[in-house]
Design an enzyme around this catalytic site. Structure first.
Site, short mmCIF file in Angstrom:
data_model
loop_
_atom_site.label_atom_id
_atom_site.label_comp_id
_atom_site.label_asym_id
_atom_site.label_seq_id
_atom_site.Cartn_x
_atom_site.Cartn_y
_atom_site.Cartn_z
CD GLU A 1 -2.71 2.85 -3.46
OE1 GLU A 1 -3.11 4.02 -3.36
OE2 GLU A 1 -3.17 1.89 -2.79
CG HIS A 2 0.08 6.31 -0.30
ND1 HIS A 2 -0.37 7.37 0.44
CD2 HIS A 2 -0.89 5.36 -0.20
CE1 HIS A 2 -1.54 7.08 0.99
NE2 HIS A 2 -1.87 5.86 0.63
CD GLU B 1 -4.78 5.30 3.66
OE1 GLU B 1 -3.63 5.59 3.24
OE2 GLU B 1 -5.59 4.63 3.01
CG HIS C 1 -1.67 1.22 1.46
ND1 HIS C 1 -1.43 2.02 2.55
CD2 HIS C 1 -2.63 1.87 0.74
CE1 HIS C 1 -2.22 3.08 2.50
NE2 HIS C 1 -2.96 3.01 1.42
#
Lengths: 449, 437
Positions: free
Chosen positions: A79-80, A156, A76
């Site tokens: 992905e950022h 997040e 993840h």
């Protein structure tokens, strides 16, 4: 269980039911075309000419299940970082360029895959292909960009999980249900792993997994498929295939008895989550059980008048809310969930008993022909409704592809669901909901203080 | 997959249909004899029919002591009507493969139906919709059950920082106005069963309704459908009266609420800003894209998230409503750094108000907002939302056609002047939940 780079609420609507319409209307349905480039990139194109737009998605068959201990959340995080620049395109420039052509972009990660997308006016497709192809191979992962972005991801996690007791319960329940399979780790990563993650970890992840032979390009929209294939070859064709890491199966051993856990958190109502280990679909012509579970799901929770809500919320007023969830298509093992809040004055134990009684009722007495027909009517209608969304069609095609199926399996899946009988559903209720494969999590409310 | 020959066959079919429907979205508009305004877009590409009725029946019409009345009426419409129980209603819809939803927002109450367009399917679904419009039961036992559920859900939500902050923010923005008056366990308890039917009669009549229709239907059939639905509605009452305009706050209030369990502080800044008919709509839309509306490319995103890693989500937006709707800036950040994140956010806004956007920012905003416009119309659902909005807020029929040129026409001085009129630092309301003391 998805974690996304930002504000991508549209994905919440991606639940189970990945299926293709058939029947009379199929004779004028959309046309899907597929090819594979010489570097192994799969390309699937769905022509939808209703509006002058196109959606591009690139799906990588890599997600949090491919991580190893100590590195949870790196899929993840990467992905950022995919928005943080390449040698050709500066940090943050990717989204600026997409916006400049009138496009929207985002990305999302889950346990099984990572996907990136842009929605653009159709004539701008080539430009976003160039951008997407560039970052498939060339990613900077500059330490100063990483240092800020890892903080964003920790925020997040605080937002989605730490301050959301029901999300914590889901996370903990997975960690208890799975002991060896990597589904035990959260997609967003454990906080301590995030605190110790480095730019080098992210770079290594990209180098290992981001290759054309580990990806599917999906385009849906008002573009001719030959033109799309030409564009794909021009932009992605020059990227070389890579040898991908070999992962171990890490198959979860059979569970031998019920597992229970409690999570305490600030809340007013308790929350109950029951999760059974059940089969998923491995082949469209494989055992009927997962297809029967999909129809069982529709009968339990397919509409407001379905069994769970009607009996437990409306008639008995035992639950303030109640639901069921099951996804038959995964790279790893499947879970069938029942969950809900007991009303004030009722207990999670009473709700658990009532939910078990609903499964038992079907195991004993089966389902009515009317209920089954209703479930199938909803299924067939949803096959037509989903064609209203260009992006939704791209989602379905891409997901099927990274899970190891192809676009023809979408129709095969629905055709198989249509064959499910009342007996199949009863057999599933009788055989797949034993307590030995069950994990029960309870959110126990604590005052806010 | 289908054989090649077959596929060729339906490709032709798709293209033929596509040629017929590809032109710009054509909105047809008329009134029913009973006074309901109708907006219709024919779209034959898919065998789907969407119908939406919007009534001026939102929370703005809630009596002060009975917040939640409009939402309760909206939710209960489909829970028993025309002799059918709530279960019979949902079963009939499911049998037809149709979906019905009803509920209320700040300004309006919405009843929407999605059904297959084939005559037998759609007839079954429309029959249910008609019953829901004609004769909702508002059964006391259903009302009491739903009220108890709502009260439990509100109490549960108020253990989490985000709902606490959102409520406190609205209450601070709109003291004494329904926009700031959220339902509470007490206000729901004050609602009498008779209030439901009274509210329904006073708001759910044809002259107070907009009917939006999108899908695979010919104009005469759409006219007949609209007339049938309008005729089902209760007899006309007098048009509901809006409350007095929200007061313009003279000095910004600051509210800090504790939330010891939360790891993040939830921060809101804003003020009552514009009504939907405000001529500054386009300058504010374009300007806000630059400030905090433009996803990953806004100033707030760049300064708060990208440069400093303070927040996952940070944004600003205007909510134009019947009356002065809010301008909102929102973010969540680790509680220990709430003050720093707040300071940066205020600086970004202050800088924007003082100097306005750059020419390059304005050009980029126009490229996105005008260029992406086709993405707002690429499905029946989106077209439905657009025409329902046009109908409810009395926007011109050529609104969609004019939209890109209205965006392109916005100038830097217009943005600066519009922000100066509507967003003043001294009037900003600030709410922070969960920060350290």
């Amino acid at each position: 269980m998805k974690s996304s780079r930002g504000l991508c609420r549209v994905l919440a609507c991606l639940v189970s039911g990945f299926i293709f319409f058939h029947g009379a209307f199929a004779a004028s349905g959309p046309a899907t075309f597929a090819t594979t480039l010489s570097n192994g990139l799969k390309v699937v194109m769905r022509e939808d000419t209703r509006a002058p737009v196109a959606a591009q998605m690139v799906w990588y068959r890599v997600g949090s299940m491919d991580e190893v201990d100590g590195f949870s959340g790196v899929a993840h995080l990467l992905e950022h970082m995919m928005f943080k620049g390449t040698p050709k395109v500066g940090a943050g420039e990717f989204s600026r360029r997409v916006a400049a052509v009138g496009g929207r972009d985002n990305a999302f990660t889950n346990s099984d895959y990572t996907a990136y997308f842009q929605q653009v006016p159709k004539e701008r497709l080539g430009e976003v292909m160039a951008l997407e192809a560039d970052r498939m191979r060339h990613l900077s992962v500059a330490p100063e960009e990483f240092a800020q972005e890892i903080k964003v991801v920790m925020e997040e996690r605080r937002l989605r999980t730490e301050d959301n007791p029901q999300a914590l319960l889901f996370e903990q329940t997975h960690a208890v249900a799975f002991q060896t399979h990597p589904y035990r780790r959260p997609v967003i990563g454990w906080m301590n792993d995030l605190e110790n993650m480095t730019a080098a970890d992210a770079r290594a992840w990209h180098r290992a997994w981001y290759a054309p032979n580990n990806a599917t390009l999906v385009v849906c929209g008002d573009v001719d498929h030959e033109a799309v294939f030409r564009l794909a070859r021009r932009h992605y064709g020059k990227l070389k295939a890579r040898k991908l890491p070999v992962t171990k199966p890490q198959r979860e051993p059979a569970q031998k008895g019920i597992r229970r856990l409690v999570v305490k958190g600030a809340a007013e109502l308790p929350f109950l989550l029951m999760a059974w280990k059940v089969p998923g679909v491995e082949r469209m012509d494989g055992p009927i059980a997962p297809f029967a579970l999909e129809m069982l799901l529709a009968i339990l929770d397919g509409h407001e008048g379905a069994r769970l809500s009607r009996r437990l919320v409306r008639d008995r007023q035992l639950a303030n809310s109640v639901g069921a969830s099951y996804d038959a298509l995964n790279r790893g093992p499947a879970l069938f969930y029942l969950y809900g809040n007991p009303v004030p004055g009722q207990t999670p134990e009473a709700l658990e008993t009532a939910l078990l009684a609903e499964i038992d009722d079907i195991a004993q007495n089966g389902v009515s022909a009317e209920e089954l027909a209703r479930g199938k009517a909803q299924l067939l209608a949803s096959e037509i409704y989903k064609l209203d969304s260009v992006f939704g069609q791209a989602m379905e095609i891409g997901r099927m592809s990274v899970l190891g199926f192809d676009d023809r399996d979408i129709a095969a899946y629905v055709a198989r669901l249509e064959t499910v009988t009342a007996e199949d559903i009863q057999t599933a209720a009788q055989t797949l909901f034993g307590e030995d494969g069950l994990t029960v999590g309870v959110l126990q409310p604590t005052p806010v203080k | 997959m289908l054989s090649k020959k077959l596929r060729f066959f339906f490709l032709c079919g798709v293209f033929a249909l596509a040629a017929a429907v590809r032109a710009e979205v054509v909105i047809e508009h008329w009134q029913t004899p009973t006074g309901a305004k109708v907006y219709f877009v024919q779209s034959a590409a898919l065998p789907i029919l969407d119908v939406e009725l919007d009534f001026a029946a939102g929370a703005i019409f809630d009596p002060p002591q009975k917040a939640g009345l409009a939402a309760t009426v909206g939710a209960l419409l489909e829970m028993g009507a025309g002799g059918m129980t709530e279960t019979e209603i949902s079963d009939r819809l499911a049998d037809a493969g149709a979906y019905l939803a009803s509920g209320a927002e700040d300004d309006l109450a919405r009843v929407s139906l999605r059904t297959l367009a084939a005559p037998d399917k759609r007839e079954a679904a429309i029959g249910v919709l008609e019953a829901v419009l004609r004769e909702p039961h508002f059964a006391v036992e259903v009302f009491e059950r739903e009220r108890a559920r709502s009260i439990a859900a509100i109490r549960d939500a108020l253990t989490r920082p985000a709902p606490v902050a959102q409520r406190a923010f609205r209450a601070a923005l709109y003291p004494g106005h329904p926009y700031g008056n959220a339902a509470t366990p007490e206000s729901l308890a004050a609602i009498q069963p008779s209030d439901l039917r009274d509210f329904w009669r006073a708001h759910y009549f044809a002259a107070n309704a907009n009917i939006s229709i999108v899908g695979d239907l010919q104009r005469p059939a759409a006219e007949a459908l609209a007339e049938r639905l309008a005729a089902a509605l209760p007899r006309a009452a007098s048009l509901p009266v809006l409350p007095a305009q929200p007061e313009r706050a003279s000095a910004g209030t600051k509210t800090r609420l504790p939330h010891p369990s939360s790891t993040q502080a939830h921060i809101y800044l804003g003020l009552p800003a514009i009504a939907r008919d405000d001529p500054d709509f386009f300058p504010l839309l374009v300007g806000n894209y630059i400030l905090g509306g433009g996803g990953f490319v806004s100033r707030l995103m760049k300064e708060v998230r990208e440069k400093r890693g303070y927040a996952y989500s940070v944004y600003s937006y205007f909510s134009p409503m019947k009356q002065s709707g809010p301008f909102t800036i929102g973010l969540q950040t680790r509680r220990e750094q709430a003050n720093e994140a707040l300071a940066v956010t205020r600086q970004v806004l202050e800088g924007f108000l003082a100097d306005g956007p750059t020419a390059a920012e304005l050009a980029a905003a126009k490229d996105y907002l005008a260029g992406s416009f086709p993405l707002n119309l690429d499905s029946n659902r989106k077209i439905l939302a657009q025409i329902a909005n046009i109908g409810f807020y009395d926007l011109p029929l050529d609104y969609l056609a004019q939209y890109p040129s209205r965006i392109r026409a916005v100038t830097l001085p217009e943005i600066c002047a519009a922000f100066a009129r509507h967003v003043r630092m001294g009037e900003l309301v600030e709410v922070i939940v969960g920060a350290e003391d």
